[in-house]
Design a protein around this motif. Structure first.
Motif, PDB file in Angstrom:
ATOM      1  N   ARG A 103      29.432   9.479  19.951  1.00 31.60           N
ATOM      2  CA  ARG A 103      28.872   9.314  18.615  1.00 31.60           C
ATOM      3  C   ARG A 103      29.003  10.607  17.825  1.00 31.60           C
ATOM      4  O   ARG A 103      28.745  11.689  18.329  1.00 31.60           O
ATOM      5  CB  ARG A 103      27.396   8.928  18.710  1.00 31.60           C
ATOM      6  CG  ARG A 103      27.147   7.522  19.239  1.00 31.60           C
ATOM      7  CD  ARG A 103      27.536   6.488  18.219  1.00 31.60           C
ATOM      8  NE  ARG A 103      27.225   5.128  18.663  1.00 31.60           N
ATOM      9  CZ  ARG A 103      27.720   4.049  18.104  1.00 31.60           C
ATOM     10  NH1 ARG A 103      28.558   4.152  17.099  1.00 31.60           N
ATOM     11  NH2 ARG A 103      27.402   2.855  18.550  1.00 31.60           N
ATOM     12  N   SER A 104      29.366  10.484  16.579  1.00 34.59           N
ATOM     13  CA  SER A 104      29.484  11.667  15.720  1.00 34.59           C
ATOM     14  C   SER A 104      28.166  12.025  15.053  1.00 34.59           C
ATOM     15  O   SER A 104      28.014  13.117  14.532  1.00 34.59           O
ATOM     16  CB  SER A 104      30.524  11.402  14.628  1.00 34.59           C
ATOM     17  OG  SER A 104      30.081  10.378  13.751  1.00 34.59           O
ATOM     18  N   ARG A 105      27.206  11.073  15.047  1.00 34.84           N
ATOM     19  CA  ARG A 105      25.958  11.196  14.287  1.00 34.84           C
ATOM     20  C   ARG A 105      26.273  11.482  12.810  1.00 34.84           C
ATOM     21  O   ARG A 105      25.630  12.288  12.157  1.00 34.84           O
ATOM     22  CB  ARG A 105      25.020  12.260  14.878  1.00 34.84           C
ATOM     23  CG  ARG A 105      24.546  11.922  16.280  1.00 34.84           C
ATOM     24  CD  ARG A 105      23.312  12.731  16.674  1.00 34.84           C
ATOM     25  NE  ARG A 105      22.114  12.263  15.989  1.00 34.84           N
ATOM     26  CZ  ARG A 105      21.374  11.233  16.385  1.00 34.84           C
ATOM     27  NH1 ARG A 105      21.721  10.525  17.448  1.00 34.84           N
ATOM     28  NH2 ARG A 105      20.288  10.886  15.716  1.00 34.84           N
TER      29      ARG A 105
ATOM     30  N   ASP B 296      30.108   6.844  12.270  1.00 31.45           N
ATOM     31  CA  ASP B 296      29.581   5.842  13.204  1.00 31.45           C
ATOM     32  C   ASP B 296      29.311   4.516  12.501  1.00 31.45           C
ATOM     33  O   ASP B 296      29.412   3.443  13.102  1.00 31.45           O
ATOM     34  CB  ASP B 296      28.281   6.345  13.828  1.00 31.45           C
ATOM     35  CG  ASP B 296      28.492   7.547  14.727  1.00 31.45           C
ATOM     36  OD1 ASP B 296      29.608   7.699  15.246  1.00 31.45           O
ATOM     37  OD2 ASP B 296      27.548   8.335  14.902  1.00 31.45           O
TER      38      ASP B 296
ATOM     39  N   LEU C 136      22.804   1.268  15.294  1.00 28.77           N
ATOM     40  CA  LEU C 136      23.628   2.179  16.098  1.00 28.77           C
ATOM     41  C   LEU C 136      22.928   2.577  17.391  1.00 28.77           C
ATOM     42  O   LEU C 136      23.573   2.812  18.420  1.00 28.77           O
ATOM     43  CB  LEU C 136      23.961   3.436  15.282  1.00 28.77           C
ATOM     44  CG  LEU C 136      24.875   3.225  14.066  1.00 28.77           C
ATOM     45  CD1 LEU C 136      24.995   4.506  13.259  1.00 28.77           C
ATOM     46  CD2 LEU C 136      26.254   2.740  14.504  1.00 28.77           C
TER      47      LEU C 136
END
Length: 346
Positions: A66-68, A132, A312
């Protein structure tokens, strides 16, 4: 039934007759030591379209993690930069809740094409996949709706700010309850004694406009025309017909109505009443004092982030639709039913 296998870069390379390195270069646009001619690039893009390949840019950059990062995409020509802009409060709410949720924001600005038209897919690549998930807002035409339906079908999490219906009907969104707010204003006018109404509406079929009209349904006449087409002759005809209450879809009609009243020596609420269905669309130095309702724009932005982050993190299933109440704002444009006829309208 087993889940359909995701198309990979290797599949694209085999179809196009090139190496995976060339496919990757076409996707990223960073050629480095590899130089690709236009014919090869088009062959790779054609193979992507034929196979239905969707590059997961975030996964490429972060090895599947996840990139956040939450993307923000608008169908308007530019992102709002002034606090007076109608869309600015949405962004304030988005930023506030994203920060609280420990997510960064990415504004998609490379999606502008010819004529300031925004499109999610450019060059065969879905730029939304950098993040995301994505928050969207703005006016949509049918091509935009079909494009967004494709994004949803490909599995990218999205939440629209405002009710939007797309092919497949599976878009998550946060909207304002325009129907209930419009009905409240009509009921308020009725309580003041008004019985002859007219609704001035722009001839568009956006969901927010349809929801407002649903709240007015069955009360009186509805005139669909552009604000610029609303003339003093229209206004005088309505007064002669006994109309005492005007329900105005937006502030563009309110400005025209105010101008005609000044020309004819009329005053609200002495001679007639009017309500405006929402916040000003233009940039105002001060909030107008007419009777209207406030759209919970900041809260809509915050709630959209909550929905997307919740999804998410595996807490909320999609599609999910949320409707937030508007706030009635009583002003100086409404009063009791006038007890005399409009001689000025003759």
């Amino acid at each position: 039934m087993s889940e359909k296998r995701r198309v990979t870069q290797k599949d694209v390379a085999l179809r196009a007759g090139v190496s995976q390195a060339i496919v990757s270069t076409v996707l990223t646009g960073r050629e480095g030591r590899i130089r690709i001619n236009e014919q090869t690039r088009q062959r790779v893009l054609r193979a992507m379209r034929e196979l239905g390949y969707t590059p997961n840019i975030a996964a490429q950059n972060l090895a599947g993690g996840r990139s956040r990062i939450l993307g923000v995409f608008t169908y308007e020509s530019v992102f709002p930069t002034s606090r007076k802009d109608f869309y600015y409060p949405f962004l304030e709410g988005i930023e506030e809740e994203a920060s609280r949720s420990d997510f960064d924001l990415l504004l998609h600005t490379r999606t502008v094409g010819e004529g300031n038209r925004r499109s999610i897919y450019r060059g065969g690549s879905n730029r939304l996949l950098i993040a995301d998930g994505t928050l969207l807002l703005g006016f949509m035409d049918q091509a935009h709706r079909e494009e967004l339906a494709r994004v949803i079908a490909e599995g990218h999490p999205c939440v629209f700010i405002g009710r939007r219906e797309i092919p497949g009907g599976n878009l998550s969104y946060v909207t304002a309850d325009y129907t209930a707010a419009t009905r409240q204003l009509v009921e308020y006018l009725w309580a003041l004694g008004h019985r002859r109404f007219v609704y001035l509406a722009e001839p568009n079929q956006q969901e927010s406009a349809l929801d407002r009209r649903q709240g007015y349904h069955g009360v009186g006449e509805l005139m669909a025309l552009e604000p610029a087409e609303f003339t003093r002759a229209h206004f005088k005809r309505l007064l002669r017909a006994g109309i005492t209450a005007f329900v105005l879809e937006n502030d563009r009609f309110a400005r025209k109505l105010q101008g005609f009243m000044t020309e004819l020596g009329l005053d609200a609420p002495r001679d007639l009443s009017y309500v405006v269905l929402g916040d000003p669309l233009g940039e105002e130095d001060a909030a107008p004092q007419w009777t209207s309702f406030e759209i919970p724009r900041q809260e809509m932005g915050r709630e959209a982030v909550r929905l997307l982050v919740g999804h998410l993190l595996g807490r909320i299933g999609f599609p999910k639709q949320v409707s937030l109440p508007c706030t009635l704002r009583l002003g100086n444009s409404t009063g009791p039913l006038p007890q005399y006829k409009h001689s000025q309208a003759r």
